[in-house]
Design a protein around this motif. Structure first.
Motif, PDB file in Angstrom:
ATOM      1  N   GLU A  68     -14.508  14.705 -17.944  1.00 41.77           N
ATOM      2  CA  GLU A  68     -14.679  14.846 -16.494  1.00 41.77           C
ATOM      3  C   GLU A  68     -13.678  13.975 -15.738  1.00 41.77           C
ATOM      4  O   GLU A  68     -13.116  14.397 -14.730  1.00 41.77           O
ATOM      5  N   MET A  69     -13.449  12.760 -16.241  1.00 41.13           N
ATOM      6  CA  MET A  69     -12.494  11.888 -15.564  1.00 41.13           C
ATOM      7  C   MET A  69     -11.082  12.443 -15.671  1.00 41.13           C
ATOM      8  O   MET A  69     -10.303  12.386 -14.714  1.00 41.13           O
ATOM      9  N   ARG A  70     -10.740  12.991 -16.826  1.00 41.23           N
ATOM     10  CA  ARG A  70      -9.400  13.564 -16.996  1.00 41.23           C
ATOM     11  C   ARG A  70      -9.193  14.739 -16.046  1.00 41.23           C
ATOM     12  O   ARG A  70      -8.152  14.855 -15.409  1.00 41.23           O
ATOM     13  N   HIS A  71     -10.182  15.625 -15.934  1.00 41.50           N
ATOM     14  CA  HIS A  71     -10.046  16.796 -15.063  1.00 41.50           C
ATOM     15  C   HIS A  71     -10.037  16.406 -13.585  1.00 41.50           C
ATOM     16  O   HIS A  71      -9.387  17.057 -12.771  1.00 41.50           O
TER      17      HIS A  71
ATOM     18  N   ARG B 234       0.811  -1.228   0.000  1.00 39.32           N
ATOM     19  CA  ARG B 234       0.000   0.000   0.000  1.00 39.32           C
ATOM     20  C   ARG B 234       0.844   1.277   0.000  1.00 39.32           C
ATOM     21  O   ARG B 234       0.397   2.316  -0.484  1.00 39.32           O
ATOM     22  N   ASP B 235       2.047   1.206   0.548  1.00 41.03           N
ATOM     23  CA  ASP B 235       2.882   2.413   0.619  1.00 41.03           C
ATOM     24  C   ASP B 235       3.703   2.643  -0.647  1.00 41.03           C
ATOM     25  O   ASP B 235       4.353   3.681  -0.779  1.00 41.03           O
ATOM     26  N   THR B 236       3.687   1.685  -1.565  1.00 42.22           N
ATOM     27  CA  THR B 236       4.491   1.826  -2.783  1.00 42.22           C
ATOM     28  C   THR B 236       3.642   1.922  -4.042  1.00 42.22           C
ATOM     29  O   THR B 236       4.106   2.450  -5.048  1.00 42.22           O
ATOM     30  N   LEU B 237       2.406   1.413  -4.025  1.00 39.95           N
ATOM     31  CA  LEU B 237       1.565   1.441  -5.217  1.00 39.95           C
ATOM     32  C   LEU B 237       0.989   2.835  -5.449  1.00 39.95           C
ATOM     33  O   LEU B 237       0.528   3.497  -4.521  1.00 39.95           O
ATOM     34  N   THR B 238       0.979   3.271  -6.705  1.00 35.39           N
ATOM     35  CA  THR B 238       0.261   4.496  -7.063  1.00 35.39           C
ATOM     36  C   THR B 238      -1.220   4.167  -7.200  1.00 35.39           C
ATOM     37  O   THR B 238      -1.616   2.993  -7.231  1.00 35.39           O
ATOM     38  N   SER B 239      -2.053   5.203  -7.301  1.00 34.04           N
ATOM     39  CA  SER B 239      -3.486   4.973  -7.463  1.00 34.04           C
ATOM     40  C   SER B 239      -3.781   4.226  -8.757  1.00 34.04           C
ATOM     41  O   SER B 239      -4.663   3.355  -8.798  1.00 34.04           O
ATOM     42  N   ASP B 240      -3.059   4.544  -9.846  1.00 39.75           N
ATOM     43  CA  ASP B 240      -3.263   3.843 -11.112  1.00 39.75           C
ATOM     44  C   ASP B 240      -2.889   2.367 -10.984  1.00 39.75           C
ATOM     45  O   ASP B 240      -3.589   1.493 -11.513  1.00 39.75           O
TER      46      ASP B 240
ATOM     47  N   LEU C  14      -9.081   0.757 -21.641  1.00 36.35           N
ATOM     48  CA  LEU C  14      -7.884   1.344 -22.221  1.00 36.35           C
ATOM     49  C   LEU C  14      -7.961   2.867 -22.193  1.00 36.35           C
ATOM     50  O   LEU C  14      -7.001   3.545 -21.806  1.00 36.35           O
ATOM     51  N   VAL C  15      -9.118   3.426 -22.567  1.00 32.19           N
ATOM     52  CA  VAL C  15      -9.304   4.873 -22.530  1.00 32.19           C
ATOM     53  C   VAL C  15      -9.196   5.389 -21.102  1.00 32.19           C
ATOM     54  O   VAL C  15      -8.539   6.400 -20.836  1.00 32.19           O
ATOM     55  N   ARG C  16      -9.835   4.695 -20.168  1.00 33.21           N
ATOM     56  CA  ARG C  16      -9.778   5.130 -18.760  1.00 33.21           C
ATOM     57  C   ARG C  16      -8.341   5.186 -18.263  1.00 33.21           C
ATOM     58  O   ARG C  16      -7.930   6.162 -17.629  1.00 33.21           O
ATOM     59  N   ASP C  17      -7.558   4.145 -18.572  1.00 35.49           N
ATOM     60  CA  ASP C  17      -6.160   4.124 -18.128  1.00 35.49           C
ATOM     61  C   ASP C  17      -5.360   5.250 -18.773  1.00 35.49           C
ATOM     62  O   ASP C  17      -4.509   5.879 -18.132  1.00 35.49           O
ATOM     63  N   ARG C  18      -5.632   5.528 -20.042  1.00 32.06           N
ATOM     64  CA  ARG C  18      -4.893   6.583 -20.736  1.00 32.06           C
ATOM     65  C   ARG C  18      -5.296   7.972 -20.244  1.00 32.06           C
ATOM     66  O   ARG C  18      -4.468   8.880 -20.224  1.00 32.06           O
ATOM     67  N   LEU C  19      -6.542   8.141 -19.861  1.00 32.42           N
ATOM     68  CA  LEU C  19      -6.977   9.431 -19.313  1.00 32.42           C
ATOM     69  C   LEU C  19      -6.243   9.750 -18.017  1.00 32.42           C
ATOM     70  O   LEU C  19      -6.030  10.916 -17.687  1.00 32.42           O
ATOM     71  N   ARG C  20      -5.864   8.713 -17.289  1.00 32.28           N
ATOM     72  CA  ARG C  20      -5.187   8.912 -16.002  1.00 32.28           C
ATOM     73  C   ARG C  20      -3.676   8.991 -16.136  1.00 32.28           C
ATOM     74  O   ARG C  20      -2.990   9.342 -15.175  1.00 32.28           O
ATOM     75  N   ALA C  21      -3.150   8.621 -17.316  1.00 30.47           N
ATOM     76  CA  ALA C  21      -1.698   8.545 -17.479  1.00 30.47           C
ATOM     77  C   ALA C  21      -1.126   9.867 -17.990  1.00 30.47           C
ATOM     78  O   ALA C  21      -1.603  10.403 -18.988  1.00 30.47           O
ATOM     79  N   PRO C  22      -0.099  10.409 -17.321  1.00 29.63           N
ATOM     80  CA  PRO C  22       0.523  11.670 -17.771  1.00 29.63           C
ATOM     81  C   PRO C  22       1.044  11.598 -19.205  1.00 29.63           C
ATOM     82  O   PRO C  22       1.069  12.598 -19.912  1.00 29.63           O
TER      83      PRO C  22
END
Length: 292
Positions: free
Chosen positions: A277-280, A140-146, A233-241
């Motif tokens: 909305e998810m991206r913002h 839990r202390d090393t994983l990112t939210s993604d 795939l879209v959801r993951d890409r929306l969250r990825a810098p």
């Protein structure tokens, strides 16, 4: 839920909580307590989501739908909050409870009614699911939210296979093998706009009928599975810098959709918000420990 404590003057409990906008994982421990969700609470405070419940120490008793499950380590259950229940736990109890959006289970299993079932996590697919749940907590202390969401997605996918019977010896071996290969192929080629059930079957060397039968056994269709993987795939890409520079229209085409409007409609139906909305909103993760 309602709570009843036999000893209110000296009660000890604690929780460790991890959560994102999609999933929540809590490890908790406490003295003896009884949890109750009544029919009135179900009506007035609706909650369609599921909870994956897994004891790590001690024992608890779950009563729901005229069934009683006695849960000990390596014996979990999928619990619905859409029906009344009682949970009784002893002093030595320590357990995990993972909140899973209803559509993540019902969509994969093609269900319209809530599901509640016991789970054997001692071997095979069940043991893998239990190990992933424990790993999510330990890291839990090393994983990112993604990363937390990505592992949770795969955990729920395996959980649904376990519930559907794909990890049991009685499952038709060939159909289960076809389904596994098809899911992997779709995940790897989701961005291909020309992928269809027929083209996928041809690439894998099977007939379209074989593919359809394997996915029907799992409660889905080639078209639904392709759409599901493209939306993920879209959801993951929306969250990825790395994809911040791409517009929603560009993301739609790059993820296999025919237009941004087709993506927006399907995305809102699946996740409850539009892609913009998810991206913002951005990813959000919280990990905390509480004691009382």
């Amino acid at each position: 839920m309602s709570y009843r404590y036999p000893h209110t003057d000296d009660f000890h409990a604690g929780t460790i909580r991890q959560c994102t906008d999609t999933y929540q994982l809590v490890q908790w421990w406490s003295d003896t307590i009884k949890y109750t969700r009544t029919a009135g609470q179900v009506r007035h405070e609706p909650d369609e989501d599921y909870r994956l419940l897994l004891p790590v120490a001690g024992e608890l008793v779950l009563r729901q739908d005229d069934q009683e499950l006695r849960l000990v380590p390596e014996a979990g259950c999928l619990l619905t909050f859409a029906a009344p229940f009682e949970i009784l736990q002893d002093d030595s109890m320590r357990a995990f409870i993972m909140s899973i959006p209803a559509q993540e289970v019902n969509g994969r299993l093609n269900r319209s009614s809530p599901l509640a079932t016991g789970l054997d996590l001692t071997s095979g697919l069940g043991r893998v699911v239990g190990g992933m749940l424990t790993g999510l907590h330990e890291e839990r202390d090393t994983l990112t939210s993604d990363q937390f969401d990505a592992v949770s997605d795969r955990l729920v996918e395996l959980l649904c296979m376990l519930v559907a019977g794909d990890g049991r010896p009685t499952a038709p071996g060939h159909l289960a093998e076809v389904e596994t290969v098809v899911r992997r192929y779709i995940r790897e080629h989701a961005a291909d706009p020309g992928m269809t059930g027929a083209s996928m079957a041809q690439a894998l060397g099977w007939s379209l009928r074989q593919v359809q039968l394997a996915l029907q056994h799992a409660g889905t269709t080639p078209r639904e599975l392709i759409r599901e993987e493209r939306l993920r795939l879209v959801r993951d890409r929306l969250r990825a810098p790395a994809y911040r520079h791409m517009t929603i229209t560009e993301l739609a085409y790059a993820s296999g959709f025919s237009s941004s409007s087709a993506l927006s409609t399907a995305f809102r139906q699946r996740f409850g918000v539009c892609p913009r909305e998810m991206r913002h909103a951005g990813p959000r993760s919280v990990s905390e420990t509480r004691r009382s």
